[in-house]
Design an enzyme around this catalytic site. Structure first.
Site, PDB file in Angstrom:
ATOM      1  N   TYR A  78      23.502  15.652  77.387  1.00  0.00           N
ATOM      2  CA  TYR A  78      24.969  15.748  77.288  1.00  0.00           C
ATOM      3  C   TYR A  78      25.596  14.533  76.578  1.00  0.00           C
ATOM      4  O   TYR A  78      26.816  14.473  76.426  1.00  0.00           O
ATOM      5  CB  TYR A  78      25.629  16.046  78.648  1.00  0.00           C
ATOM      6  N   ARG A 113      22.739  12.419  93.762  1.00  0.00           N
ATOM      7  CA  ARG A 113      24.075  12.132  93.236  1.00  0.00           C
ATOM      8  C   ARG A 113      24.603  13.239  92.326  1.00  0.00           C
ATOM      9  O   ARG A 113      25.803  13.351  92.128  1.00  0.00           O
ATOM     10  CB  ARG A 113      24.044  10.814  92.463  1.00  0.00           C
ATOM     11  N   GLY A 115      11.942   6.465  90.761  1.00  0.00           N
ATOM     12  CA  GLY A 115      12.254   7.623  89.915  1.00  0.00           C
ATOM     13  C   GLY A 115      11.515   7.618  88.589  1.00  0.00           C
ATOM     14  O   GLY A 115      10.322   7.315  88.510  1.00  0.00           O
ATOM     15  N   LYS A 122      26.414   7.303  77.778  1.00  0.00           N
ATOM     16  CA  LYS A 122      25.150   7.746  77.156  1.00  0.00           C
ATOM     17  C   LYS A 122      25.364   8.042  75.668  1.00  0.00           C
ATOM     18  O   LYS A 122      24.468   7.819  74.847  1.00  0.00           O
ATOM     19  CB  LYS A 122      24.605   8.974  77.874  1.00  0.00           C
ATOM     20  N   PRO A 137      16.328  13.208  78.272  1.00  0.00           N
ATOM     21  CA  PRO A 137      15.673  14.106  79.225  1.00  0.00           C
ATOM     22  C   PRO A 137      16.653  15.140  79.765  1.00  0.00           C
ATOM     23  O   PRO A 137      17.845  14.872  79.897  1.00  0.00           O
ATOM     24  CB  PRO A 137      15.234  13.172  80.362  1.00  0.00           C
ATOM     25  N   GLY A 154      11.316   0.519  89.408  1.00  0.00           N
ATOM     26  CA  GLY A 154      10.691   0.628  90.735  1.00  0.00           C
ATOM     27  C   GLY A 154      10.856   1.991  91.394  1.00  0.00           C
ATOM     28  O   GLY A 154      10.248   2.258  92.440  1.00  0.00           O
TER      29      GLY A 154
HETATM   30  C1  HXC Z   1      33.486   8.920  93.542  1.00  0.00           C
HETATM   31  C2  HXC Z   1      32.451   6.868  93.756  1.00  0.00           C
HETATM   32  C3  HXC Z   1      31.240   7.499  94.166  1.00  0.00           C
HETATM   33  C4  HXC Z   1      31.235   8.942  94.248  1.00  0.00           C
HETATM   34  C5  HXC Z   1      30.913   5.360  94.133  1.00  0.00           C
HETATM   35  N1  HXC Z   1      32.190   5.542  93.754  1.00  0.00           N
HETATM   36  N2  HXC Z   1      30.307   6.532  94.388  1.00  0.00           N
HETATM   37  N3  HXC Z   1      33.553   7.559  93.439  1.00  0.00           N
HETATM   38  N4  HXC Z   1      32.393   9.590  93.938  1.00  0.00           N
HETATM   39  N5  HXC Z   1      30.140   9.587  94.609  1.00  0.00           N
HETATM   40  C6  HXC Z   1      33.155   4.516  93.429  1.00  0.00           C
HETATM   41  C7  HXC Z   1      33.389   3.562  94.570  1.00  0.00           C
HETATM   42  O1  HXC Z   1      34.331   4.077  95.489  1.00  0.00           O
HETATM   43  C8  HXC Z   1      33.894   2.325  93.827  1.00  0.00           C
HETATM   44  O2  HXC Z   1      35.243   2.466  93.436  1.00  0.00           O
HETATM   45  C9  HXC Z   1      33.092   2.342  92.562  1.00  0.00           C
HETATM   46  O3  HXC Z   1      32.654   3.710  92.370  1.00  0.00           O
HETATM   47  C10 HXC Z   1      31.873   1.449  92.638  1.00  0.00           C
HETATM   48  O4  HXC Z   1      31.092   1.873  93.741  1.00  0.00           O
HETATM   49  P1  HXC Z   1      30.034   0.912  94.425  1.00  0.00           P
HETATM   50  O5  HXC Z   1      29.298   1.683  95.454  1.00  0.00           O
HETATM   51  O6  HXC Z   1      30.714  -0.357  94.847  1.00  0.00           O
HETATM   52  O7  HXC Z   1      29.101   0.522  93.180  1.00  0.00           O
HETATM   53  P2  HXC Z   1      27.624   0.047  93.140  1.00  0.00           P
HETATM   54  O8  HXC Z   1      27.165  -0.518  94.451  1.00  0.00           O
HETATM   55  O9  HXC Z   1      27.514  -0.811  91.948  1.00  0.00           O
HETATM   56  O10 HXC Z   1      26.774   1.406  92.948  1.00  0.00           O
HETATM   57  C11 HXC Z   1      26.778   2.062  91.701  1.00  0.00           C
HETATM   58  C12 HXC Z   1      26.702   3.572  91.906  1.00  0.00           C
HETATM   59  C13 HXC Z   1      25.509   3.969  92.793  1.00  0.00           C
HETATM   60  C14 HXC Z   1      26.584   4.204  90.494  1.00  0.00           C
HETATM   61  C15 HXC Z   1      27.978   4.079  92.549  1.00  0.00           C
HETATM   62  O11 HXC Z   1      25.457   5.388  92.947  1.00  0.00           O
HETATM   63  C16 HXC Z   1      24.216   3.475  92.241  1.00  0.00           C
HETATM   64  O12 HXC Z   1      23.835   2.351  92.494  1.00  0.00           O
HETATM   65  N6  HXC Z   1      23.489   4.292  91.485  1.00  0.00           N
HETATM   66  C17 HXC Z   1      22.220   3.891  90.815  1.00  0.00           C
HETATM   67  C18 HXC Z   1      21.229   5.025  90.736  1.00  0.00           C
HETATM   68  C19 HXC Z   1      21.769   6.262  90.101  1.00  0.00           C
HETATM   69  O13 HXC Z   1      22.978   6.524  90.024  1.00  0.00           O
HETATM   70  N7  HXC Z   1      20.869   7.088  89.633  1.00  0.00           N
HETATM   71  C20 HXC Z   1      21.238   8.373  88.993  1.00  0.00           C
HETATM   72  C21 HXC Z   1      21.178   8.254  87.512  1.00  0.00           C
HETATM   73  S1  HXC Z   1      21.041   9.838  86.896  1.00  0.00           S
HETATM   74  P3  HXC Z   1      36.488   1.830  94.263  1.00  0.00           P
HETATM   75  O14 HXC Z   1      37.680   2.183  93.459  1.00  0.00           O
HETATM   76  O15 HXC Z   1      36.437   2.536  95.599  1.00  0.00           O
HETATM   77  O16 HXC Z   1      36.224   0.361  94.354  1.00  0.00           O
HETATM   78  C22 HXC Z   1      21.380   9.878  85.313  1.00  0.00           C
HETATM   79  C23 HXC Z   1      20.770  11.082  84.671  1.00  0.00           C
HETATM   80  C24 HXC Z   1      21.667  11.833  83.821  1.00  0.00           C
HETATM   81  O17 HXC Z   1      22.026   9.048  84.758  1.00  0.00           O
HETATM   82  C25 HXC Z   1      21.066  13.173  83.329  1.00  0.00           C
HETATM   83  C26 HXC Z   1      20.776  14.181  84.369  1.00  0.00           C
HETATM   84  C27 HXC Z   1      20.458  15.597  83.927  1.00  0.00           C
END
Ligand code: HXC
Length: 293
Positions: A157, A209, A28, A172, A198, A26
């Site tokens: 990576y 992020r 990106g 990955k 990619p 849905g």
């Molecule tokens: C440090 C973090 C953090 C951050 C979360 N945590 N964000 N720690 N720095 N920025 C910690 C939290 O404190 C918690 O630990 C644990 O991670 C889980 O966090 P939640 O928010 O409860 O998890 P959740 O709701 O499941 O969310 C997952 C998520 C979120 C990964 C943190 O960002 C998400 O939903 N992302 C989905 C979309 C995404 O990331 N897209 C990018 C993909 S890019 P504690 O210990 O406090 O409980 C990609 C491309 C790669 O993969 C290649 C690029 C060139």
């Protein structure tokens, strides 16, 4: 203003009567995959946690392409929820033919500052999510002797590892291992498994992020990427569709890098010499020739 190119190259009915399940479909890159599959005549199942948003996207896409687009709420980290996705897809669409394991979780952080839960979270979304979906759909295809195609989304990576995204790099890399392993094990049943690696494709979810403003100031993509540009989601989607299509019917276990040459530039020990001017090269050549005498 940049002109949006049309990258699609497959014939319009390539996926007619087929269903493609796209995790994270849905937003990106996942949304770009949804568009391309629909353009090619598929019905699409968007799987994700944000049901309100995905349902809206699905309704819009369904109208745009005059196709069936389902939004099914599921967290790929939970096997039972993925089983529900399969059942619901079969009930509503009758069949499932292709799976794109696109859902990911990632953020930059010094590894020493990560909680173990943070590490788990990224690995669970990326690796467990990928094998949960692959297992649920794969079992169904094997039991029903159905040909099918799986596309996993890796990264460059995955091969090199990367500091500051260590959980993602671990997960990955394992996704690449899964891709290659299943290509061999399931190939004989007509299930092809491939992956994309990619490079820089700026999407909101990833860029917020991975490259917050303070980090963006330190990045110059033009110098990092030999082709001196970032990628467009639509061009990746066209390649994804190709790998899922019968036109790529003999490609199995491939991890196709689409990054403008970025990871190779980081790898070659002498690649930094691309910054030398013509005068620098003249001086260097004179010096290297002198070495002979
Ligand atoms: C440090 C973090 C953090 C951050 C979360 N945590 N964000 N720690 N720095 N920025 C910690 C939290 O404190 C918690 O630990 C644990 O991670 C889980 O966090 P939640 O928010 O409860 O998890 P959740 O709701 O499941 O969310 C997952 C998520 C979120 C990964 C943190 O960002 C998400 O939903 N992302 C989905 C979309 C995404 O990331 N897209 C990018 C993909 S890019 P504690 O210990 O406090 O409980 C990609 C491309 C790669 O993969 C290649 C690029 C060139």
């Amino acid at each position: 203003m940049s002109i949006q190119k049309n990258y699609s190259f497959l014939p319009e009915r390539t996926f007619t009567d087929q269903t493609v399940v796209i995790t994270g479909g849905g937003t990106g890159l996942g949304l770009a995959f949804s568009h391309e599959c629909l353009r090619l005549g598929a019905n699409v199942v968007i799987v994700g946690r944000n049901q309100a948003r995905n349902a809206e996207v699905a309704a819009h896409l369904g109208e745009q392409y005059q196709a069936k687009v389902l939004a099914i709420e599921a967290d790929v980290r939970h096997y039972e929820q993925v089983e529900t996705v399969l059942q619901e897809s079969l009930v509503q669409l009758g069949r499932v033919d292709k799976l794109i394991n696109n859902a990911a979780g990632n953020f930059i952080s010094p590894t020493g500052l990560l909680s173990h839960r943070a590490f788990d979270t990224v690995v669970d979304i990326v690796l467990k999510g990928t094998y949960n979906c692959t297992l649920v759909f794969g079992k169904y295809w094997l039991e029903n002797r159905q040909k099918a195609d799986v596309l996993n989304i890796a990264t460059t990576y995955a091969h090199t590892g990367s500091a500051f995204v260590v959980p993602s790099a671990c997960a990955k890399a394992a996704v690449v291992a899964l891709t290659k392993s299943l290509a061999v094990e399931w190939g004989k049943f007509g299930i092809r498994t491939n992956a994309l690696a990619p490079g820089a494709f700026p999407t909101k979810g990833a860029w917020e992020r991975l490259f917050p403003e303070s980090v963006q100031k330190l990045m110059d993509f033009k110098s990092r990427i030999p082709l001196a540009r970032v990628g467009e989601a639509a061009e990746l989607a066209a390649i994804a569709a190709f790998l899922l299509s019968d036109f790529a019917g003999f490609i199995n276990g491939e991890v196709l890098t689409v990054d403008g040459g970025e990871w190779l530039q980081g790898g070659g020990q002498f690649n930094f010499l691309s910054t030398l001017s013509a005068a620098d090269w003249k001086a260097a050549q004179e010096a290297t020739r002198r070495a002979k005498s």
